[in-house]
Structures are given as C-alpha cells and as structure tokens.
Enzyme design. Sequence first.
Site, PDB file in Angstrom:
ATOM      1  N   HIS A 134      -3.127   6.147   4.439  1.00 60.39           N
ATOM      2  CA  HIS A 134      -1.727   6.333   4.810  1.00 60.39           C
ATOM      3  C   HIS A 134      -1.258   7.707   4.320  1.00 60.39           C
ATOM      4  CE1 HIS A 134      -1.779   2.206   5.811  1.00 60.39           C
ATOM      5  NE2 HIS A 134      -1.031   1.692   4.850  1.00 60.39           N
ATOM      6  N   CYS A 182       0.811  -1.228   0.000  1.00 61.18           N
ATOM      7  CA  CYS A 182       0.000   0.000   0.000  1.00 61.18           C
ATOM      8  C   CYS A 182       0.845   1.280   0.000  1.00 61.18           C
ATOM      9  CB  CYS A 182      -0.933  -0.002   1.208  1.00 61.18           C
ATOM     10  SG  CYS A 182      -0.219  -0.746   2.684  1.00 61.18           S
TER      11      CYS A 182
HETATM   12  P1  NAP Z   1      -8.054  -9.138   7.607  1.00 56.30           P
HETATM   13  O1  NAP Z   1      -9.064  -8.064   7.793  1.00 56.30           O
HETATM   14  O2  NAP Z   1      -7.432  -9.760   8.809  1.00 56.30           O
HETATM   15  O3  NAP Z   1      -8.721 -10.292   6.703  1.00 56.30           O
HETATM   16  C1  NAP Z   1      -8.073 -11.484   6.392  1.00 56.30           C
HETATM   17  C2  NAP Z   1      -8.897 -12.293   5.410  1.00 56.30           C
HETATM   18  O4  NAP Z   1      -8.174 -13.450   5.011  1.00 56.30           O
HETATM   19  C3  NAP Z   1     -10.211 -12.784   5.989  1.00 56.30           C
HETATM   20  O5  NAP Z   1     -11.175 -12.814   4.971  1.00 56.30           O
HETATM   21  C4  NAP Z   1      -9.845 -14.191   6.418  1.00 56.30           C
HETATM   22  O6  NAP Z   1     -10.963 -15.064   6.460  1.00 56.30           O
HETATM   23  C5  NAP Z   1      -8.947 -14.599   5.277  1.00 56.30           C
HETATM   24  N1  NAP Z   1      -8.080 -15.719   5.629  1.00 56.30           N
HETATM   25  C6  NAP Z   1      -7.120 -15.754   6.574  1.00 56.30           C
HETATM   26  N2  NAP Z   1      -6.552 -16.981   6.607  1.00 56.30           N
HETATM   27  C7  NAP Z   1      -7.153 -17.713   5.658  1.00 56.30           C
HETATM   28  C8  NAP Z   1      -7.025 -19.061   5.196  1.00 56.30           C
HETATM   29  N3  NAP Z   1      -6.147 -19.900   5.738  1.00 56.30           N
HETATM   30  N4  NAP Z   1      -7.812 -19.481   4.182  1.00 56.30           N
HETATM   31  C9  NAP Z   1      -8.729 -18.651   3.646  1.00 56.30           C
HETATM   32  N5  NAP Z   1      -8.908 -17.373   4.032  1.00 56.30           N
HETATM   33  C10 NAP Z   1      -8.123 -16.919   5.029  1.00 56.30           C
HETATM   34  O7  NAP Z   1      -6.842  -8.636   6.737  1.00 56.30           O
HETATM   35  P2  NAP Z   1      -6.823  -7.608   5.505  1.00 56.30           P
HETATM   36  O8  NAP Z   1      -6.468  -6.271   5.977  1.00 56.30           O
HETATM   37  O9  NAP Z   1      -8.046  -7.767   4.678  1.00 56.30           O
HETATM   38  O10 NAP Z   1      -5.552  -8.114   4.729  1.00 56.30           O
HETATM   39  C11 NAP Z   1      -5.450  -9.393   4.184  1.00 56.30           C
HETATM   40  C12 NAP Z   1      -4.100  -9.543   3.513  1.00 56.30           C
HETATM   41  O11 NAP Z   1      -4.038  -8.665   2.410  1.00 56.30           O
HETATM   42  C13 NAP Z   1      -2.902  -9.152   4.412  1.00 56.30           C
HETATM   43  O12 NAP Z   1      -2.430 -10.225   5.149  1.00 56.30           O
HETATM   44  C14 NAP Z   1      -1.903  -8.665   3.426  1.00 56.30           C
HETATM   45  O13 NAP Z   1      -1.130  -9.761   2.961  1.00 56.30           O
HETATM   46  C15 NAP Z   1      -2.754  -8.153   2.300  1.00 56.30           C
HETATM   47  N6  NAP Z   1      -2.813  -6.685   2.320  1.00 56.30           N
HETATM   48  C16 NAP Z   1      -2.193  -6.064   1.356  1.00 56.30           C
HETATM   49  C17 NAP Z   1      -2.189  -4.708   1.302  1.00 56.30           C
HETATM   50  C18 NAP Z   1      -1.412  -4.047   0.263  1.00 56.30           C
HETATM   51  O14 NAP Z   1      -0.621  -3.233   0.611  1.00 56.30           O
HETATM   52  N7  NAP Z   1      -1.601  -4.328  -0.990  1.00 56.30           N
HETATM   53  C19 NAP Z   1      -2.851  -3.961   2.228  1.00 56.30           C
HETATM   54  C20 NAP Z   1      -3.505  -4.604   3.237  1.00 56.30           C
HETATM   55  C21 NAP Z   1      -3.471  -5.991   3.258  1.00 56.30           C
HETATM   56  P3  NAP Z   1     -11.724 -15.460   7.829  1.00 56.30           P
HETATM   57  O15 NAP Z   1     -12.909 -14.510   7.930  1.00 56.30           O
HETATM   58  O16 NAP Z   1     -12.199 -16.852   7.533  1.00 56.30           O
HETATM   59  O17 NAP Z   1     -10.784 -15.364   8.956  1.00 56.30           O
HETATM   60  N1  12T Z   2       2.426  -5.410   7.297  1.00 47.51           N
HETATM   61  O1  12T Z   2       0.836  -5.984   1.758  1.00 47.51           O
HETATM   62  O2  12T Z   2       0.639  -3.983   8.529  1.00 47.51           O
HETATM   63  O3  12T Z   2       2.842  -6.336   2.459  1.00 47.51           O
HETATM   64  O4  12T Z   2       0.006  -2.209   7.389  1.00 47.51           O
HETATM   65  C1  12T Z   2       0.393  -4.375   3.920  1.00 47.51           C
HETATM   66  C2  12T Z   2       0.091  -3.732   5.100  1.00 47.51           C
HETATM   67  C3  12T Z   2       2.016  -5.686   5.006  1.00 47.51           C
HETATM   68  C4  12T Z   2       1.695  -5.930   2.633  1.00 47.51           C
HETATM   69  C5  12T Z   2       0.455  -3.375   7.474  1.00 47.51           C
HETATM   70  C6  12T Z   2       1.742  -5.057   6.191  1.00 47.51           C
HETATM   71  C7  12T Z   2       1.349  -5.323   3.895  1.00 47.51           C
HETATM   72  C8  12T Z   2       0.763  -4.074   6.228  1.00 47.51           C
END
Ligand code: NAP
Ligand code: 12T
Length: 337
Positions: A242, A129
């Site tokens: 951010h 991000c």
């Molecule tokens: P979050 O609110 O904690 O949501 C996590 C999601 O992943 C939930 O839907 C969860 O499902 C699912 N999940 C976790 N473990 C799983 C598994 N073993 N099998 C299937 N589904 C699973 O987190 P978030 O903020 O949405 O972020 C999720 C991920 O996106 C982060 O870990 C990061 O890698 C990525 N991310 C990327 C950016 C970026 O900069 N591009 C920004 C933010 C996040 P349940 O409801 O079943 O627990």
């Molecule tokens: N640790 O996509 O914690 O690599 O704000 C995104 C957001 C990793 C990523 C955070 C993180 C990622 C966070």
Amino acid sequence: MASAKTCVVGATGAVGQEFLRILEQRDFPISRLRLLASERSAGKRIAFRGKDYTVELLTENSFEKGEIILSSAGGGTSKWFVPHAVKSGAVVVDNTSAFRMEPEVPLVVPEVNPHAIQRHKGIIANPNCSTIQMVVALKPLHDVSRIKRIVVSTYQSVSGKGAKAMEELRLQTKALLDEKPYPPKEFPWQIAFNCLPHIDSFTDNGFTKEELKMVYETQKIMEDDSIAVNATTIRVPVLRSHSESVYIETEKKITAQQAREILSKAPGVIVVDDPANNKYPMPVDSEGRDETFVGRIREDLFFPTGLSLWVVSDNLRKGAALNAVQIAEKLLQLGWS
Ligand code: NAP
Ligand code: 12T
C-alpha cells in the site's frame, strides 16, 4: 526465548501464507504448529520448515491453554471463534477488525505502543494495514512535535482483499488486454486499469469503514484522541504493498530536513528521499520487505507547520502478518506460555 504451541487460523489465505513465511524467516520458536481453516481447505497439505502439515477444520474446541493463535480468517470468523479460544486459555493475535476498538483489547504496533501488550486479557488486535504503516512513519514525528491533524489518501493494493482479489486483478488485466470481458466478482467495479474510491462498506457519514478505521485506530494506537484524521482510501491495480500520501500539521514546525533525520533513526523505517536521482518509495520495491519506506518529504508552501510525506509498505507483511508475529515475539519475551 521460550517456545510456544502456535496455531495459524486462516493458514491457506493470503495473510496466512505470509504468516508461515515470516515464522520461518524469523525462526519463531514453535514447540508445536497447527494450521486451521474452513471445510473448504481441511485436509490440504502445507509445507513448513521442511515438514508437511495437514490443514485442520477450525472448531470451537480447537484450542489449548498456553497456545498462541495467529488469526486471519475474516471478522465474522474471529467474532465466533476467538471467545472460545480465550476461554481455553490461549492468547489470540487477531488480524481482523472484530475486536480492535474494544476498550479492553490492546491494539498494537510494536514500534509505537508495545507497552499496551501487557494489559491483554487473551486478545491482542493487529491494526488495519493502512493504519499500521502510517503510524510507524508518524509516531517518531509526533514524539518531537505533536501531530494535530492528518490528511491521508491511500493507494491500496488488491492483496488487502485476499488471494481471490489478487487473482481477479491478474485475470481481468489479461482478459481486457485480449479484448475479452471479465466481470468483477471481488470488487464492486472493474479494478484492472482503474481506481476505486471504495474499500470496505460505506457508512452514513459518507466515509467508508476503511477510512474510519484509519481515524479511530490511529487515535487508539497513538494514545491521543485529539489527533484529527481525515482519510480517503482508494483501491488501485497494484498486487502488493500500500502507498499513502500523508499530510500532517504539527504543533511546532518540523522542517523537511529534520523529518528526514528523525525518520532515518526510527525503528522499522527507511527513508528513500532523493528526488535528484529519481529515488522515492514504490510498491514494487517494498514487496517482501519488512520496513516502512518514507520519501517525498516536503514542507507546505503556505502553511508553516504542514509537512507532506509518501509512505509505502508491504501490506501483507508489516500491514498484517509481520506486525502480528512481532506482537507474538513480545508475548514470549514477557513470559507467555
Ligand atoms: P483470504 O486470502 O481470502 O483468506 C481467508 C482465510 O480465512 C483462508 O485461509 C480461509 O480458509 C479462512 N477462512 C475463511 N472463513 C473461515 C471459516 N469460517 N473458518 C475457518 N477459516 C476460514 O483473505 P486474507 O487476505 O488472508 O485475509 C483474511 C482476513 O485477515 C481478512 O478478512 C481480514 O479480516 C484480515 N486482514 C487483515 C489485514 C490487516 O490490515 N491487518 C490485512 C489483510 C487481511 P479456506 O481456505 O478454508 O477458505
Ligand atoms: N477491507 O483488516 O479490503 O480491516 O484491503 C484489511 C484490508 C479490511 C482490515 C482490504 C479490508 C481490512 C482490507
């Protein structure tokens, strides 16, 4: 545009929920939608375009040829399931850090390097991000005069760490105002009324992984390994969006006024830079918006080719779900089916 079988992995999460809002808002052409998550959420009902969908369990056999997978369920989950999805003939736009630095995986910000999408072999990585909003603001300047060096400090909202982290900031703030204890769970220390110079884990050279993502992802997306990036990433008690203090050194001088003109015409950028009227970008104003906001543009007082900027964007939209959906739209335009 053709339509595609579409699947959101991590649909119940902070990014997953934003995916659904953006797919609705942009009228993304979906021929069939599936929502996947872990056993914790399988069976839950989620509404999309007026219809109820049941969340299904993610398994190795969840995917089909031609499907577009929008994935944000954490790096470990992606490392496990993405190879199976690719084998099935699906294409994955992955929001995690699992594959970003693999040489054969394109790392794409559509305003910066859309051409990289074409060389995908089943995986396209969505950058971090903080990196996305920085390169959206810097690429138009880099095109005018090469950026030699970037020094950036971030002010990152808690939503970057997911839905539970947002809840922790809300509940901890309330508890502390009520003079009650609220021990940290999602963060290493108290986040309410505090700043944490610690996002993702520390590495041996003293930088965190989040800081190193900003270094190497910037070089990969800008296709210029000679850009020297120094990043300090800070978590602040903001729910969403951010902010970044960005200092650049360019090959030839770009004046502040030139930078304002260049950025006013840049795709995905809005310049908000009117100090006389106290106008500058702020996280609360960029929440729910698609653009990257740039202000506080000023020339360094001592270094002739130095320029400072303040860059703000909604991390769940351009920093995550929106960027990934824009990549998926480009895939459809290229004839993916
Ligand atoms: P979050 O609110 O904690 O949501 C996590 C999601 O992943 C939930 O839907 C969860 O499902 C699912 N999940 C976790 N473990 C799983 C598994 N073993 N099998 C299937 N589904 C699973 O987190 P978030 O903020 O949405 O972020 C999720 C991920 O996106 C982060 O870990 C990061 O890698 C990525 N991310 C990327 C950016 C970026 O900069 N591009 C920004 C933010 C996040 P349940 O409801 O079943 O627990
Ligand atoms: N640790 O996509 O914690 O690599 O704000 C995104 C957001 C990793 C990523 C955070 C993180 C990622 C966070």
